[in-house]
Design an enzyme around this catalytic site. Structure first.
Site, mmCIF file in Angstrom:
data_model
loop_
_atom_site.group_PDB
_atom_site.id
_atom_site.type_symbol
_atom_site.label_atom_id
_atom_site.label_comp_id
_atom_site.label_asym_id
_atom_site.label_seq_id
_atom_site.Cartn_x
_atom_site.Cartn_y
_atom_site.Cartn_z
ATOM 1 N N CYS A 171 -5.931 0.956 2.118
ATOM 2 C CA CYS A 171 -5.754 -0.109 3.101
ATOM 3 C C CYS A 171 -6.869 -1.151 3.135
ATOM 4 C CB CYS A 171 -5.596 0.467 4.495
ATOM 5 S SG CYS A 171 -4.711 2.006 4.552
ATOM 6 N N ARG B 101 -9.451 12.664 -1.456
ATOM 7 C CA ARG B 101 -9.586 13.223 -0.112
ATOM 8 C C ARG B 101 -10.096 14.649 -0.242
ATOM 9 N NH1 ARG B 101 -3.776 11.210 2.422
ATOM 10 N NH2 ARG B 101 -4.196 8.996 2.099
ATOM 11 N N GLN C 10 -1.593 6.863 -5.154
ATOM 12 C CA GLN C 10 -0.469 6.491 -4.313
ATOM 13 C C GLN C 10 0.220 5.257 -4.865
ATOM 14 O OE1 GLN C 10 -2.840 6.022 -0.665
ATOM 15 N NE2 GLN C 10 -1.466 7.536 0.237
ATOM 16 N N ASP D 255 1.119 2.712 -3.429
ATOM 17 C CA ASP D 255 0.837 2.245 -2.078
ATOM 18 C C ASP D 255 1.174 0.768 -1.926
ATOM 19 O OD1 ASP D 255 -0.050 2.536 0.476
ATOM 20 O OD2 ASP D 255 -2.169 2.747 -0.019
ATOM 21 N N HIS E 41 1.059 -2.503 1.267
ATOM 22 C CA HIS E 41 0.914 -2.936 2.656
ATOM 23 C C HIS E 41 1.662 -4.237 2.820
ATOM 24 C CE1 HIS E 41 -2.369 -0.060 2.255
ATOM 25 N NE2 HIS E 41 -2.163 0.163 3.539
ATOM 26 N N LYS F 98 6.462 6.087 12.511
ATOM 27 C CA LYS F 98 6.710 6.117 11.069
ATOM 28 C C LYS F 98 8.063 6.721 10.752
ATOM 29 C CE LYS F 98 4.566 10.638 10.403
ATOM 30 N NZ LYS F 98 3.758 11.504 9.574
ATOM 31 N N HIS G 92 2.325 0.228 6.273
ATOM 32 C CA HIS G 92 1.930 0.968 5.066
ATOM 33 C C HIS G 92 3.210 1.548 4.527
ATOM 34 C CE1 HIS G 92 -2.304 1.803 6.402
ATOM 35 N NE2 HIS G 92 -1.758 1.798 7.586
#
Length: 634
Positions: A339, A368, A386, A388, A390, A469, A515
Site C-alpha cells: 500500500c 511477513r 501479491q 496487489d 489499489h 471487505k 485494496h
RNA sequence: GCCGACGUAGCUCAGCUGGUAGAGCAACGCACUCGUAAUGCGUAGGUCAGGGGUUCGAGUCCCCUCGUCGGCUCCA
C-alpha cells in the site's frame, strides 16, 4: 385416551394417542422406519426419538438418509469418546465436543499428556460402549441443579453460567458420562457403525490464547465401515495431491532449513509456472484499465510509522538498522504490504476527480513474520507475492469498481475451472471511520455482489477495523475451499497519508481506497493449483509441455532439431537424451505429468513427423510438427 | 506464540530393550541401442538436523536450538 393430530412432512396427517413419541409415530408408519429412526424433527426442531409429539405439530422422522443424520451420529460419537476418556482418566474435565465436517472432536483436560498410542485404548473402550448399545438418557434441569451436577467442573460451570436465566438446561447421560448438551442424540450407541480417532491436538479453552490449553482428540464416525473406508481413501487421495509432496516430485520448489521457515525457493519449473500466470494476468489487467507500478521492498521506518504498521504490526515485520555513516543509524522495514508505495504514486502529484478512478497494480513481493506455528508450504509462507492493486476513486465510483473487480474474479477463476462463493465482512466493534462511510462502503460491496447476481454470506462484525471487505472462497477439484481474492475498503491509510483530490466543485476530498487481490498470493495460488490439478497442469500452464523421446542414440540429432523448431514456435520442450529404453523415458515423463510426449525413431525421422503420446490417452498417432503445435495451442 | 509428534544417503524408508549405519530409487561408470509406464552389472554417497549432557560406549536416553508435520491462536 384422546388422540392428537400430527402432520407429516409429505403433507399427510396422522392420528396418534396422546403421549406418543416420535418413535411411536414412526412405528405407526412402518416397522422399518421405526428401526431406522435416529432422531426426529418436530416443527423444525431436531429432537430425540423418544420426544413426545404435540397436537398439530409437523413430525419428521430422521433416518440415516437425512442430511442431518451424520451430524447427530458424530455428536453422539463425541459423547462416547468422552465417556471412554472419563473411564480411563477419571480426573478428566471436559470442554466442548461438537460434530464438525467429516467428524467430531472433544476438548478435555487430564493430568497426563496423551500420546498417539493412547488413542488405541480409548478406541477400544469406545468399541465396548458401542457394542453395549447404550441409550442416551436426556434429563432437564434448572440452572441451579445443573450447577450441582457439574460441581467441580470449571469448564462446564462456565458454560452453564452463560445460559440465560430461566432456560431449561438439558443433559445427556450414557453410562458413566453425563454431559451438558442440547441434543438430540441417536437412540443408542450401537448406531455408530464405524469410527476412528484421527489425531491429537492442543486447543485453547474457548479458542482464547490467554486461557488454558486443553487436549483435543479429533475423530470421524460413519454409519458403515464402507463409508469410513471411503473417507479414509479420500484423505489418501488428498494427501497424494499435497503441493509440498508434488512440489518436490515435480521439481517446482524447495524449502531449506538454512534459508528459514516459510521462505520457499522456486526452481526453474516452479518459477516458470508463476511467470506464466503473472504474464497472463498482467495482460488482462492492462486490458481492464490498470496501470502497473513497481515499488521498493524496503522503506525507512518513518513510512511504517505513518502507516501505523510500526505501532500495530511490528512483531510481524522484519526491521533492521543500517549505519549510514558518521554515526547516523536508520531503521528500515521490509514491506509486509504494498500500500504505501501505491499511495506515494498517488501523492506524487495534485490529483483531480478527472484522474479517478486510478487503478495501480503490482506483483509485489512482501515479507511477513508469521507465527512459527502457522507456516505451511506455499499456503502460508513468510515471503510471497501479491497480485496487489489499489484503486483510488470517488464515493460514487466504488460500486462500479467493485462490480468490475467481481467481473475479473469471475473471469480469472473461470479460466482455472474454480467455482467460488463470496462473503462480506461488516463493521467490527473497534473500528475507525464514520458511520456514513461504513454504510456507503458496505452497501457498495453488497450492491456490487447483487448487481452481479452473486450470492454471499455476511460475517457480521468480522471486517477489519479500517473497512468492510468481500472475501472469495474457491472450491477445488476435490471440494476443498480456499480463500483467495479479497476486496477491501480502507478508510485508514488515506487518512494517515492524508491523500486528497480536487473535486469538480474545486474542493478537496479524500478518495476512497480499495485494496484488492484476485489470486491473493501468487505462490499460494500455485500451491492451490498444484493440488487442484494434482500436479498435472493444463498445457498452457505446464512448465514442460512436451518431452521428446528419441528411441535410440542415432535419433538424438533429429530430436534436437525438433526441439529447436518447437521452441522457436514458443513451446516449452525437454529432450530426454539419456541412454535409456524408450519405455523408461515414457515412465519418467508420465511421472512428471508432462502433457505430451513425442516419440522419435527411424520412421519419424524419415517422414519428418512426430509420434504423439498424450499423458492420459496414450499413443494418439503420428502428425506433422505444425499439427502438433496446433494441438498445443488448443 | 501455545500443545503434541517427527527430523537416518539427493528421494522414499529400515535400523528391537544403547554396542560404533542399511535397502530401493536417483547419481556416476561399463554393457545394451531399444517402438509406448521403469535393462543388467559395477562404483560412489551419511559428523544419523545442530549443540550440550548421561554412559566404558549414543542414530537409539535427557536438555536446548533450528526445521517439518497435525491442531489452536494470530492475520494492519
Amino acid at each position: 385416551m384422546p388422540d392428537i393430530n400430527i402432520k407429516l412432512p409429505d403433507g399427510g396427517e396422522k392420528r396418534a394417542p396422546e403421549g406418543a413419541t416420535v418413535l411411536d409415530v414412526a412405528t405407526a408408519i412402518g416397522p422399518r422406519l421405526a428401526q431406522a429412526a435416529l432422531a426426529g424433527r418436530i416443527d423444525g426442531e431436531l429432537v430425540d426419538v423418544d420426544t413426545v409429539v404435540t397436537d398439530g405439530a409437523t413430525v419428521e422422522v430422521i433416518t440415516d438418509r437425512a442430511p442431518e443424520a451424520l451430524h447427530i451420529l458424530r455428536h453422539s460419537a463425541a459423547h462416547v469418546m468422552a465417556e471412554a476418556i472419563k473411564t480411563l482418566y477419571p480426573e478428566a474435565n471436559f470442554g466442548v465436543g461438537p460434530a464438525i465436517e467429516d467428524g467430531f472432536y472433544y476438548d478435555f483436560c487430564i493430568d497426563k499428556s496423551l500420546v498417539p498410542e493412547d488413542l488405541a485404548a480409548i478406541e477400544e473402550r469406545m468399541e465396548q460402549i458401542i457394542a453395549e448399545e447404550r441409550h442416551f438418557e436426556r434429563g432437564e434441569l434448572t440452572k441451579l441443579e445443573a450447577w450441582d451436577v457439574f460441581e467441580g467442573d470449571p469448564f462446564k460451570q462456565e458454560l452453564i453460567d452463560e445460559i440465560p436465566e430461566g432456560e431449561t438446561i438439558s443433559i445427556y447421560s450414557e453410562g458413566a458420562f453425563t454431559d451438558l448438551c442440547r441434543g438430540p442424540h441417536i437412540p443408542h450407541t450401537g448406531h455408530i457403525g464405524a469410527f476412528k480417532l484421527m489425531k491429537l491436538a492442543g486447543a485453547y479453552w474457548r479458542g482464547d490464547s490467554t486461557r488454558p490449553m486443553l487436549q483435543r482428540i479429533y475423530g470421524t464416525a460413519w454409519f458403515t465401515q464402507k463409508e469410513l473406508d471411503a473417507y479414509l481413501e479420500r484423505l489418501d487421495q488428498a494427501e497424494k495431491r499435497d503441493h509440498r509432496k508434488l512440489g518436490k516430485e515435480l521439481d517446482l520448489f524447495s524449502l531449506h532449513e538454512e534459508a528459514g521457515a516459510g521462505l520457499p525457493i522456486y526452481h526453474p519449473k516452479g518459477a516458470r509456472v508463476l511467470r506464466i500466470i503473472e504474464e497472463w494476468l498482467r495482460e488482462e489487467l492492462y486490458r481492464r484499465g490498470y496501470e502497473e507500478v513497481i515499488t521498493p521492498h524496503i522503506y525507512k521506518a518513518d513510512v511504517w510509522k505513518t502507516s501505523g504498521h510500526w505501532d500495530n504490526y511490528r512483531e510481524h515485520m522484519y526491521f533492521f538498522q543500517v549505519d549510514e555513516g558518521e554515526g547516523k543509524v536508520n531503521d528500515y522495514g521490509i514491506k509486509p504490504m504494498n500500500c504505501p508505495g501505491h499511495i506515494m504514486v498517488f501523492q506524487n502529484d495534485v490529483r483531480s476527480y478527472r484522474d479517478l478512478p486510478m487503478r495501480l497494480f503490482e506483483f509485489g513481493t512482501v515479507y511477513r513474520h508469521e507465527l512459527s506455528g502457522v507456516v505451511h508450504g506455499l499456503m502460508r509462507a513468510r515471503g510471497f507475492t501479491q497480485d496487489d492493486a489499489h484503486i483510488f476513486c470517488t464515493p460514487e465510483q466504488v460500486h462500479a469498481e467493485v462490480v468490475a473487480m467481481l467481473d475479473l474474479v469471475e473471469y480469472v477463476n473461470g479460466v482455472f475451472g474454480f467455482e467460488y462463493t463470496a462473503e462480506v465482512s461488516t463493521k467490527p466493534e473497534k473500528s475507525m471511520g464514520s458511520e456514513e462511510m461504513w454504510d456507503l462502503a458496505t452497501k457498495s460491496l453488497m450492491g456490487a455482489l447483487d448487481a452481479r447476481d452473486m450470492p454471499y454470506e455476511i460475517n457480521e462484525g468480522e471486517g477489519a477495523f479500517y473497512g468492510p471487505k468481500i472475501d472469495i472462497n474457491l472450491r477445488d477439484a476435490i471440494g476443498r475451499t480456499w480463500q483467495t481474492a479479497t476486496i477491501q475498503v480502507d478508510f485508514n491509510l488515506p487518512e494517515r497519508f492524508d491523500i486528497t483530490y480536487r473535486t469538480a466543485e474545486n474542493t478537496e476530498a479524500r478518495p476512497f481506497t480499495l485494496h484488492r487481490t484476485i489470486l491473493g498470493s501468487m505462490e499460494r495460488f500455485l500451491g492451490i493449483l498444484i493440488e487442484h490439478y494434482a500436479g498435472a497442469f493444463p498445457v498452457w500452464l505446464a512448465p514442460v509441455q512436451t518431452v521428446i523421446i528419441p528411441i535410440a542414440d542415432r535419433h538424438l540429432e533429429h530430436a534436437e532439431s525438433v526441439r529447436e523448431r518447437l521452441e522457436a514456435a514458443g513451446a516449452r520442450v525437454e529432450v530426454y537424451a539419456q541412454n535409456e529404453p524408450m519405455r523408461v523415458k515414457i515412465a519418467k515423463a508420465q511421472e512428471q505429468k508432462v502433457p505430451y510426449m513425442l516419440v522419435l525413431g527411424d520412421k519419424e525421422a524419415e517422414a519428418d513427423v512426430v509420434a504423439v503420446r498424450e499423458r492420459t490417452e496414450g499413443d494418439i498417432g503420428q502428425m506433422s510438427l505444425e499439427e502438433f503445435l496446433g494441438k498445443l495451442a488448443e
